[in-house]
Write a protein that holds these residues in place. Structure first.
Motif, PDB file in Angstrom:
ATOM      1  N   VAL A 163       3.662   4.995   8.232  1.00 57.35           N
ATOM      2  CA  VAL A 163       2.525   5.637   7.577  1.00 57.35           C
ATOM      3  C   VAL A 163       2.566   7.062   7.924  1.00 57.35           C
ATOM      4  O   VAL A 163       2.728   7.613   9.270  1.00 57.35           O
ATOM      5  CB  VAL A 163       1.085   5.054   8.021  1.00 57.35           C
ATOM      6  CG1 VAL A 163      -0.099   5.816   7.666  1.00 57.35           C
ATOM      7  CG2 VAL A 163       1.132   3.556   7.760  1.00 57.35           C
ATOM      8  N   LEU A 164       2.200   8.217   7.074  1.00 59.08           N
ATOM      9  CA  LEU A 164       2.211   9.438   6.958  1.00 59.08           C
ATOM     10  C   LEU A 164       0.894  10.009   6.910  1.00 59.08           C
ATOM     11  O   LEU A 164       0.391   9.925   5.727  1.00 59.08           O
ATOM     12  CB  LEU A 164       3.050  10.207   6.184  1.00 59.08           C
ATOM     13  CG  LEU A 164       4.720   9.712   6.277  1.00 59.08           C
ATOM     14  CD1 LEU A 164       5.616  10.468   5.152  1.00 59.08           C
ATOM     15  CD2 LEU A 164       5.183  10.153   7.776  1.00 59.08           C
ATOM     16  N   TRP A 165      -0.139  10.396   8.037  1.00 57.95           N
ATOM     17  CA  TRP A 165      -1.370  10.677   7.675  1.00 57.95           C
ATOM     18  C   TRP A 165      -1.093  12.131   7.385  1.00 57.95           C
ATOM     19  O   TRP A 165      -0.454  13.174   8.062  1.00 57.95           O
ATOM     20  CB  TRP A 165      -2.113  10.502   9.156  1.00 57.95           C
ATOM     21  CG  TRP A 165      -2.278   9.106   9.360  1.00 57.95           C
ATOM     22  CD1 TRP A 165      -1.584   8.405  10.266  1.00 57.95           C
ATOM     23  CD2 TRP A 165      -3.463   8.216   8.677  1.00 57.95           C
ATOM     24  NE1 TRP A 165      -2.012   7.017   9.993  1.00 57.95           N
ATOM     25  CE2 TRP A 165      -3.104   7.026   9.287  1.00 57.95           C
ATOM     26  CE3 TRP A 165      -4.160   8.388   7.834  1.00 57.95           C
ATOM     27  CZ2 TRP A 165      -3.890   5.872   9.080  1.00 57.95           C
ATOM     28  CZ3 TRP A 165      -5.120   7.376   7.450  1.00 57.95           C
ATOM     29  CH2 TRP A 165      -4.925   6.093   8.137  1.00 57.95           C
ATOM     30  N   SER A 166      -2.359  12.627   6.444  1.00 59.99           N
ATOM     31  CA  SER A 166      -2.231  14.045   6.015  1.00 59.99           C
ATOM     32  C   SER A 166      -3.263  14.755   6.897  1.00 59.99           C
ATOM     33  O   SER A 166      -3.471  16.053   6.609  1.00 59.99           O
ATOM     34  CB  SER A 166      -2.779  13.937   4.631  1.00 59.99           C
ATOM     35  OG  SER A 166      -2.155  13.117   3.611  1.00 59.99           O
ATOM     36  N   ARG A 167      -4.174  14.362   7.805  1.00 67.22           N
ATOM     37  CA  ARG A 167      -4.931  15.176   8.584  1.00 67.22           C
ATOM     38  C   ARG A 167      -4.763  14.891   9.886  1.00 67.22           C
ATOM     39  O   ARG A 167      -4.270  13.804  10.478  1.00 67.22           O
ATOM     40  CB  ARG A 167      -6.359  14.958   8.226  1.00 67.22           C
ATOM     41  CG  ARG A 167      -6.921  13.393   8.078  1.00 67.22           C
ATOM     42  CD  ARG A 167      -8.412  13.665   7.568  1.00 67.22           C
ATOM     43  NE  ARG A 167      -8.635  12.239   6.998  1.00 67.22           N
ATOM     44  CZ  ARG A 167      -9.758  12.079   6.903  1.00 67.22           C
ATOM     45  NH1 ARG A 167     -10.897  12.810   7.515  1.00 67.22           N
ATOM     46  NH2 ARG A 167     -10.372  11.093   6.292  1.00 67.22           N
TER      47      ARG A 167
ATOM     48  N   LEU B 246       0.827  -1.300  -0.086  1.00 63.15           N
ATOM     49  CA  LEU B 246       0.096  -0.030   0.126  1.00 63.15           C
ATOM     50  C   LEU B 246       0.831   1.292  -0.010  1.00 63.15           C
ATOM     51  O   LEU B 246       1.785   1.399   0.817  1.00 63.15           O
ATOM     52  CB  LEU B 246      -0.722  -0.123   1.350  1.00 63.15           C
ATOM     53  CG  LEU B 246      -1.836   1.297   1.445  1.00 63.15           C
ATOM     54  CD1 LEU B 246      -3.001   1.139   0.333  1.00 63.15           C
ATOM     55  CD2 LEU B 246      -2.665   1.061   2.624  1.00 63.15           C
ATOM     56  N   VAL B 247       0.682   2.235  -0.933  1.00 60.09           N
ATOM     57  CA  VAL B 247       1.509   3.523  -1.177  1.00 60.09           C
ATOM     58  C   VAL B 247       0.852   4.506  -0.759  1.00 60.09           C
ATOM     59  O   VAL B 247       1.253   5.480   0.085  1.00 60.09           O
ATOM     60  CB  VAL B 247       1.887   3.493  -2.464  1.00 60.09           C
ATOM     61  CG1 VAL B 247       2.650   4.953  -2.736  1.00 60.09           C
ATOM     62  CG2 VAL B 247       2.829   2.338  -3.061  1.00 60.09           C
ATOM     63  N   THR B 248      -0.691   4.832  -1.122  1.00 56.55           N
ATOM     64  CA  THR B 248      -1.398   5.935  -0.651  1.00 56.55           C
ATOM     65  C   THR B 248      -2.867   5.498  -0.470  1.00 56.55           C
ATOM     66  O   THR B 248      -3.507   4.466  -0.992  1.00 56.55           O
ATOM     67  CB  THR B 248      -1.500   7.006  -1.726  1.00 56.55           C
ATOM     68  OG1 THR B 248      -2.156   6.504  -2.825  1.00 56.55           O
ATOM     69  CG2 THR B 248      -0.024   7.504  -2.178  1.00 56.55           C
ATOM     70  N   VAL B 249      -3.612   6.273   0.596  1.00 54.31           N
ATOM     71  CA  VAL B 249      -5.127   6.153   0.656  1.00 54.31           C
ATOM     72  C   VAL B 249      -5.671   7.389   0.327  1.00 54.31           C
ATOM     73  O   VAL B 249      -5.195   8.461   0.845  1.00 54.31           O
ATOM     74  CB  VAL B 249      -5.185   5.634   2.127  1.00 54.31           C
ATOM     75  CG1 VAL B 249      -6.582   5.670   2.652  1.00 54.31           C
ATOM     76  CG2 VAL B 249      -4.409   4.294   2.649  1.00 54.31           C
ATOM     77  N   ASN B 250      -6.626   7.276  -0.467  1.00 54.04           N
ATOM     78  CA  ASN B 250      -7.531   8.271  -0.712  1.00 54.04           C
ATOM     79  C   ASN B 250      -8.811   8.208  -0.246  1.00 54.04           C
ATOM     80  O   ASN B 250      -9.477   7.358  -0.228  1.00 54.04           O
ATOM     81  CB  ASN B 250      -7.342   8.399  -2.522  1.00 54.04           C
ATOM     82  CG  ASN B 250      -5.927   8.655  -2.831  1.00 54.04           C
ATOM     83  OD1 ASN B 250      -5.302   9.351  -2.488  1.00 54.04           O
ATOM     84  ND2 ASN B 250      -5.598   7.484  -3.857  1.00 54.04           N
ATOM     85  N   GLU B 251      -9.215   9.620   0.093  1.00 51.92           N
ATOM     86  CA  GLU B 251     -10.549   9.732   0.448  1.00 51.92           C
ATOM     87  C   GLU B 251     -11.359  10.898  -0.458  1.00 51.92           C
ATOM     88  O   GLU B 251     -10.801  12.036  -0.377  1.00 51.92           O
ATOM     89  CB  GLU B 251     -11.017  10.469   1.855  1.00 51.92           C
ATOM     90  CG  GLU B 251     -12.383  10.454   2.415  1.00 51.92           C
ATOM     91  CD  GLU B 251     -12.189  10.993   3.770  1.00 51.92           C
ATOM     92  OE1 GLU B 251     -12.265  11.955   3.996  1.00 51.92           O
ATOM     93  OE2 GLU B 251     -12.255  10.011   4.721  1.00 51.92           O
ATOM     94  N   GLY B 252     -12.003  10.193  -1.247  1.00 50.67           N
ATOM     95  CA  GLY B 252     -12.506  10.889  -2.551  1.00 50.67           C
ATOM     96  C   GLY B 252     -11.363  11.329  -3.258  1.00 50.67           C
ATOM     97  O   GLY B 252     -10.629  10.550  -3.769  1.00 50.67           O
ATOM     98  N   MET B 253     -11.136  12.635  -3.721  1.00 48.01           N
ATOM     99  CA  MET B 253      -9.887  13.109  -4.534  1.00 48.01           C
ATOM    100  C   MET B 253      -8.742  13.651  -3.434  1.00 48.01           C
ATOM    101  O   MET B 253      -7.912  13.822  -4.123  1.00 48.01           O
ATOM    102  CB  MET B 253     -10.274  14.246  -5.474  1.00 48.01           C
ATOM    103  CG  MET B 253     -11.575  13.655  -6.249  1.00 48.01           C
ATOM    104  SD  MET B 253     -11.048  12.311  -7.578  1.00 48.01           S
ATOM    105  CE  MET B 253      -9.752  13.158  -8.531  1.00 48.01           C
ATOM    106  N   SER B 254      -8.963  13.314  -2.136  1.00 50.50           N
ATOM    107  CA  SER B 254      -8.006  13.832  -1.239  1.00 50.50           C
ATOM    108  C   SER B 254      -7.004  12.718  -0.822  1.00 50.50           C
ATOM    109  O   SER B 254      -7.570  11.603  -0.531  1.00 50.50           O
ATOM    110  CB  SER B 254      -8.508  14.376  -0.422  1.00 50.50           C
ATOM    111  OG  SER B 254      -9.368  15.497  -0.765  1.00 50.50           O
ATOM    112  N   ASN B 255      -5.695  12.905  -1.067  1.00 49.22           N
ATOM    113  CA  ASN B 255      -4.683  11.877  -0.158  1.00 49.22           C
ATOM    114  C   ASN B 255      -4.911  12.057   1.159  1.00 49.22           C
ATOM    115  O   ASN B 255      -4.481  12.954   1.782  1.00 49.22           O
ATOM    116  CB  ASN B 255      -3.627  12.193  -0.797  1.00 49.22           C
ATOM    117  CG  ASN B 255      -2.454  11.042  -0.375  1.00 49.22           C
ATOM    118  OD1 ASN B 255      -2.453  10.901   0.847  1.00 49.22           O
ATOM    119  ND2 ASN B 255      -1.549  10.683  -1.093  1.00 49.22           N
ATOM    120  N   ILE B 256      -5.163  10.915   1.874  1.00 53.10           N
ATOM    121  CA  ILE B 256      -4.903  10.867   3.476  1.00 53.10           C
ATOM    122  C   ILE B 256      -3.963  10.313   4.106  1.00 53.10           C
ATOM    123  O   ILE B 256      -3.764  10.668   5.401  1.00 53.10           O
ATOM    124  CB  ILE B 256      -6.605  10.749   3.966  1.00 53.10           C
ATOM    125  CG1 ILE B 256      -6.773   9.283   3.622  1.00 53.10           C
ATOM    126  CG2 ILE B 256      -7.538  11.432   3.574  1.00 53.10           C
ATOM    127  CD1 ILE B 256      -7.989   8.611   4.517  1.00 53.10           C
TER     128      ILE B 256
END
Length: 96
Positions: A92-96, A69-79
């Motif tokens: 894991v680096l969380w965006s929020r 797993l490289v990225t997790v997206n919520e809608g169009m936003s990378n979270i």
């Protein structure tokens, strides 16, 4: 409760109990007896899944060369973004 493959078939959640069933290639087929049309790539990685609020929008995952797993997206936003440490431990680096 876990099935023979280590998948949970029921879990207590705030709204009661969530039930899951899996198809013959161990991919989620139904949640609470409803089909949510999860989408998988050719390697069996879950690439899109519906948001749990029932809005009909999908979240998505992106995978790297070794099916990590490289990225997790919520809608169009990378979270979240993931990488591996020198000791091969996931970061894991969380965006929020």
């Amino acid at each position: 409760m876990l099935d023979a493959y280590g998948n949970w078939s029921q879990k207590k959640v705030d709204a009661g109990t969530e039930y899951r069933t899996y198809d013959n290639v161990d991919e989620i087929a139904l949640i609470n007896r409803l089909s949510y049309n999860h989408r998988y790539d050719d390697a069996g990685n879950m690439t899109e899944f519906p948001q749990p609020d029932g809005s009909g929008t999908y979240d998505g995952n992106e995978y790297g060369a070794w099916n990590r797993l490289v990225t997790v997206n919520e809608g169009m936003s990378n979270i979240a973004t993931t990488s591996m440490s020198e000791c091969l431990q996931p970061i894991v680096l969380w965006s929020r």
